[in-house]
Design a protein around this motif. Structure first.
Motif, PDB file in Angstrom:
ATOM      1  N   GLY A  29       0.858  -1.138  -0.240  1.00  0.00           N
ATOM      2  CA  GLY A  29      -0.184  -0.148  -0.227  1.00  0.00           C
ATOM      3  C   GLY A  29       0.838   1.405  -0.162  1.00  0.00           C
ATOM      4  N   PHE A  30       0.123   2.373   0.292  1.00  0.00           N
ATOM      5  CA  PHE A  30       0.722   3.687   0.134  1.00  0.00           C
ATOM      6  C   PHE A  30       1.551   3.987   1.702  1.00  0.00           C
ATOM      7  N   HIS A  31       2.762   4.400   1.393  1.00  0.00           N
ATOM      8  CA  HIS A  31       3.651   4.821   2.654  1.00  0.00           C
ATOM      9  C   HIS A  31       3.651   6.245   2.691  1.00  0.00           C
ATOM     10  N   VAL A  32       2.927   6.902   3.755  1.00  0.00           N
ATOM     11  CA  VAL A  32       3.005   8.320   4.016  1.00  0.00           C
ATOM     12  C   VAL A  32       4.265   8.861   4.140  1.00  0.00           C
ATOM     13  N   LEU A  35       6.152   9.683   1.318  1.00  0.00           N
ATOM     14  CA  LEU A  35       5.970  10.939   0.663  1.00  0.00           C
ATOM     15  C   LEU A  35       6.240  12.203   1.288  1.00  0.00           C
ATOM     16  N   THR A  38      10.796  11.569   1.705  1.00  0.00           N
ATOM     17  CA  THR A  38      11.307  10.649   0.643  1.00  0.00           C
ATOM     18  C   THR A  38      12.742  10.189   0.732  1.00  0.00           C
ATOM     19  N   LEU A  84       5.276  11.459  -4.625  1.00  0.00           N
ATOM     20  CA  LEU A  84       4.080  10.653  -4.595  1.00  0.00           C
ATOM     21  C   LEU A  84       4.474   9.052  -5.204  1.00  0.00           C
ATOM     22  N   ALA A  87       6.356   7.001  -2.865  1.00  0.00           N
ATOM     23  CA  ALA A  87       5.318   6.685  -1.835  1.00  0.00           C
ATOM     24  C   ALA A  87       4.405   5.331  -2.621  1.00  0.00           C
ATOM     25  N   LEU A  88       3.828   5.744  -3.728  1.00  0.00           N
ATOM     26  CA  LEU A  88       3.096   4.687  -4.096  1.00  0.00           C
ATOM     27  C   LEU A  88       3.798   3.139  -4.468  1.00  0.00           C
ATOM     28  N   GLU A  89       5.057   3.278  -4.697  1.00  0.00           N
ATOM     29  CA  GLU A  89       5.478   2.121  -5.301  1.00  0.00           C
ATOM     30  C   GLU A  89       6.907   1.760  -4.215  1.00  0.00           C
TER      31      GLU A  89
END
Length: 165
Positions: A29-32, A35, A38, A84, A87-89
């Protein structure tokens, strides 16, 4: 509810299997934090190659945007877009790193947080290990050699050899 992929490192010298304390749980999933911070997130997980690519790409993007005369808002938005994407990958980057280091995938587990996922995984894992030990066949005893048959067996819907039709 988050899903975690469980990885086991290759065994150290003198070990037959990896110690369970060394298993890695990678949340999908997404990792805040990837983001918001980074470069620090990449360094935290020792993703050196991804950090180098990120640094080179960010510097090159900033140079190109300055050359074409883009404003500060455009530069900021482009930086946020790059973060972003990271964070998605983020989970995929960690998985690729573990695969390059020859870690093996043990399975997937669902849990509220990493502690719940670990508890659930190790409960199932210990059940399976106990079941495998219980199913292990007893030590083989030498069996008597098979008795030779007078006529060869015929397989299928055909009658036995030598019987009348």
């Amino acid at each position: 509810m988050p899903t975690y992929t469980v990885y086991a490192p290759p065994p150290r010298k003198g070990e037959t299997a990896s110690a369970p304390e060394r298993f890695a749980f990678v949340r999908d999933g997404f990792h805040v934090w990837a983001l918001l911070l980074t470069p620090l997130w990449l360094l935290r997980y020792r993703l050196w190659l991804a950090f180098a690519v990120y640094a080179v790409f960010s510097v090159a993007l900033a140079i190109v945007l300055r050359r074409i005369g883009a404003g500060g808002a455009v530069q900021f938005i482009s930086g946020v877009i790059v973060s972003l994407l990271i964070a998605l990958e983020a989970a995929s980057l960690r998985r690729r790193k573990l695969a390059r280091k020859r870690w093996t995938t043990l399975g997937f587990v669902v849990g509220e947080d990493v502690e719940a996922a670990e508890h659930r995984f190790f409960a199932e894992w210990s059940k399976k290990a106990g079941a495998r030990a219980a199913e292990a066949p007893p030590p083989a005893t030498p069996a008597a050699p098979p008795m030779p048959r007078e006529t060869p067996a015929i397989i299928g819907l055909f009658p036995e050899a030598g019987t009348p039709r």
